[in-house]
Write a protein that holds these residues in place. Structure first.
Motif, PDB file in Angstrom:
ATOM      1  N   ILE A  84       8.774  48.034  56.029  1.00  0.00           N
ATOM      2  CA  ILE A  84       9.366  49.277  55.507  1.00  0.00           C
ATOM      3  C   ILE A  84      11.004  49.100  55.870  1.00  0.00           C
ATOM      4  CG2 ILE A  84       9.636  51.794  56.041  1.00  0.00           C
ATOM      5  CD1 ILE A  84       7.381  51.166  54.073  1.00  0.00           C
ATOM      6  N   ASN A  85      11.284  48.549  57.030  1.00  0.00           N
ATOM      7  CA  ASN A  85      12.594  48.706  57.449  1.00  0.00           C
ATOM      8  C   ASN A  85      13.129  47.319  57.302  1.00  0.00           C
ATOM      9  OD1 ASN A  85      12.360  51.309  58.736  1.00  0.00           O
ATOM     10  ND2 ASN A  85      11.194  50.418  60.427  1.00  0.00           N
ATOM     11  N   CYS A  86      12.547  46.239  56.341  1.00  0.00           N
ATOM     12  CA  CYS A  86      13.198  45.165  56.454  1.00  0.00           C
ATOM     13  C   CYS A  86      14.746  45.302  55.816  1.00  0.00           C
ATOM     14  CB  CYS A  86      12.366  44.178  55.288  1.00  0.00           C
ATOM     15  SG  CYS A  86      13.297  42.656  55.066  1.00  0.00           S
ATOM     16  N   ARG A  87      15.697  44.391  56.225  1.00  0.00           N
ATOM     17  CA  ARG A  87      17.362  44.560  55.840  1.00  0.00           C
ATOM     18  C   ARG A  87      17.267  44.048  54.468  1.00  0.00           C
ATOM     19  NH1 ARG A  87      20.973  42.495  60.674  1.00  0.00           N
ATOM     20  NH2 ARG A  87      22.468  43.061  58.981  1.00  0.00           N
ATOM     21  N   ALA A  88      16.331  43.745  53.700  1.00  0.00           N
ATOM     22  CA  ALA A  88      16.331  43.455  52.367  1.00  0.00           C
ATOM     23  C   ALA A  88      15.249  43.737  51.441  1.00  0.00           C
ATOM     24  CB  ALA A  88      16.676  41.993  52.095  1.00  0.00           C
ATOM     25  N   PRO A  89      15.289  44.117  50.129  1.00  0.00           N
ATOM     26  CA  PRO A  89      14.209  44.522  49.350  1.00  0.00           C
ATOM     27  C   PRO A  89      13.224  43.476  49.530  1.00  0.00           C
ATOM     28  CG  PRO A  89      16.285  44.589  48.244  1.00  0.00           C
ATOM     29  CD  PRO A  89      16.621  43.883  49.453  1.00  0.00           C
ATOM     30  N   VAL A  90      12.063  44.008  49.666  1.00  0.00           N
ATOM     31  CA  VAL A  90      10.908  42.872  49.749  1.00  0.00           C
ATOM     32  C   VAL A  90       9.894  42.982  48.493  1.00  0.00           C
ATOM     33  CG1 VAL A  90       8.535  42.571  50.813  1.00  0.00           C
ATOM     34  CG2 VAL A  90      10.680  43.483  52.402  1.00  0.00           C
ATOM     35  N   ILE A  91       9.769  42.000  47.916  1.00  0.00           N
ATOM     36  CA  ILE A  91       8.853  41.823  46.686  1.00  0.00           C
ATOM     37  C   ILE A  91       7.645  41.353  47.282  1.00  0.00           C
ATOM     38  CG2 ILE A  91       8.353  40.414  44.582  1.00  0.00           C
ATOM     39  CD1 ILE A  91      11.284  40.379  44.055  1.00  0.00           C
ATOM     40  N   ALA A  92       6.251  41.969  47.138  1.00  0.00           N
ATOM     41  CA  ALA A  92       5.064  41.346  47.280  1.00  0.00           C
ATOM     42  C   ALA A  92       4.543  40.457  46.147  1.00  0.00           C
ATOM     43  CB  ALA A  92       4.109  42.291  47.703  1.00  0.00           C
ATOM     44  N   ALA A  93       4.413  39.214  46.041  1.00  0.00           N
ATOM     45  CA  ALA A  93       4.085  38.455  45.109  1.00  0.00           C
ATOM     46  C   ALA A  93       2.462  38.125  45.154  1.00  0.00           C
ATOM     47  CB  ALA A  93       4.846  37.051  45.083  1.00  0.00           C
ATOM     48  N   VAL A  94       1.803  39.019  44.860  1.00  0.00           N
ATOM     49  CA  VAL A  94       0.034  38.878  45.015  1.00  0.00           C
ATOM     50  C   VAL A  94      -0.261  37.677  44.163  1.00  0.00           C
ATOM     51  CG1 VAL A  94      -1.806  40.144  44.834  1.00  0.00           C
ATOM     52  CG2 VAL A  94       0.209  41.513  45.464  1.00  0.00           C
ATOM     53  N   ASN A  95      -0.767  36.630  44.584  1.00  0.00           N
ATOM     54  CA  ASN A  95      -0.952  35.537  43.797  1.00  0.00           C
ATOM     55  C   ASN A  95      -2.629  35.439  43.754  1.00  0.00           C
ATOM     56  OD1 ASN A  95      -0.631  34.975  46.781  1.00  0.00           O
ATOM     57  ND2 ASN A  95      -1.787  33.200  46.382  1.00  0.00           N
ATOM     58  N   GLY A  96      -3.203  36.409  44.280  1.00  0.00           N
ATOM     59  CA  GLY A  96      -4.803  36.507  44.570  1.00  0.00           C
ATOM     60  C   GLY A  96      -5.455  37.623  44.855  1.00  0.00           C
ATOM     61  N   ALA A  97      -6.498  37.621  45.404  1.00  0.00           N
ATOM     62  CA  ALA A  97      -7.221  38.635  46.171  1.00  0.00           C
ATOM     63  C   ALA A  97      -6.448  39.459  47.226  1.00  0.00           C
ATOM     64  CB  ALA A  97      -8.377  38.267  46.846  1.00  0.00           C
ATOM     65  N   ALA A  98      -6.093  40.566  47.114  1.00  0.00           N
ATOM     66  CA  ALA A  98      -5.642  41.502  48.333  1.00  0.00           C
ATOM     67  C   ALA A  98      -6.668  42.557  48.473  1.00  0.00           C
ATOM     68  CB  ALA A  98      -4.327  42.000  47.621  1.00  0.00           C
ATOM     69  N   ALA A  99      -7.087  42.469  49.580  1.00  0.00           N
ATOM     70  CA  ALA A  99      -8.347  43.255  50.113  1.00  0.00           C
ATOM     71  C   ALA A  99      -8.051  43.863  51.630  1.00  0.00           C
ATOM     72  CB  ALA A  99      -9.716  42.489  50.044  1.00  0.00           C
TER      73      ALA A  99
END
Length: 256
Positions: free
Chosen positions: A90-105
């Motif tokens: 949440i507080n990262c100093r740059a925008p964060v992209i989650a590149a969900v390459n498979g299962a996210a559980a």
């Protein structure tokens, strides 16, 4: 810094954080949570975008259920290890992209949904699997998911613990985009390059404004917008943006 459970590297302003325990579908153990937190907290002005993804066939399958310490002290692990990790996103100093390459559980799904933008390959899915083992959703899921998809869909996902395919997640507004496998990596990189070349401070102010809007009334949100816009209006990026517009050229943002 050398990491055991993740890899973390920066190139041309884009930092890539890869969860790297593919043999267990990148399940989260204590060491991985610590290293994700350390990596994200280490981000400095050289990084203009962070891409978080998984090694192998999965993004993250959630809590490593072989982690005996976590099983014996669920509340303590959430407070000591999960909360700092999620706050680091949440507080990262740059925008964060989650590149969900498979299962996210489980907690892996909620780690992804904590990012600013989620792009998933079409074969991926999201699952709030907690009730299958007699737990409730954690890792911020009960806060994030209702705000993304509404109470009815969030409740159904959490009670039935069913898999939601990436295309359906996009349709629901849970994620930004579902992408065919053949173009997934390039689609993520193109979005990362776009953010890395953009006005970083403005992006972070957008993130703040959106996240605070849920607890604000209209007047309070107008006040926050004025404050953040005042900061943006004093930035080098605003001056460059206006100059580039008047000169009919593409802006060259510095992120400042």
């Amino acid at each position: 810094m050398a990491y055991e459970t993740i890899s973390f590297s920066t190139n041309n302003g884009i930092s890539t954080l890869m969860l790297n325990r593919p043999q267990v579908m990148n399940a989260l153990n204590s060491k991985m949570r610590e290293e994700i937190t350390q990596a994200l907290n280490s981000v400095d002005e050289k990084t203009r975008c962070v891409v978080m993804t998984g090694a192998g066939a999965a993004f993250c399958s959630g809590q490593d259920l072989t982690d005996v310490a976590a099983a014996e002290d669920v509340e303590g692990i959430l407070r000591r290890e999960y909360e700092p990790m999620l706050q680091a996103v949440i507080n990262c100093r740059a925008p964060v992209i989650a590149a969900v390459n498979g299962a996210a559980a489980g907690a892996g799904a909620n780690l992804a949904l904590t990012a600013d933008v989620v792009i998933a390959v079409e074969s991926a899915y999201f699952a709030q699997a907690f009730t299958k083992i007699g737990l409730i959703p954690d890792a911020g899921g009960t806060w994030i998911l209702p705000r993304l998809v509404g109470n009815a869909r969030a409740m159904g996902m959490m009670l039935f613990a069913e898999k939601i395919p990436a295309a359906q997640a996009e349709e629901w507004g849970m994620i930004w985009q579902s992408v065919p496998e053949a173009g997934f990596v390039e689609a993520v990189q193109e979005r990362a390059r776009q953010l890395a070349g953009g006005p970083t401070s403005a992006y972070l102010s957008v993130r703040r404004a959106i996240r605070e809007s849920g607890a604000s009334d209209f007047a309070k949100q107008l006040d926050l917008e004025a404050e953040l816009q005042g900061q943006a209006g004093r930035s080098a990026d605003f001056r460059e943006g206006v100059t580039a517009f008047l000169e009919k050229r593409a802006p060259k943002f510095s992120g400042k």
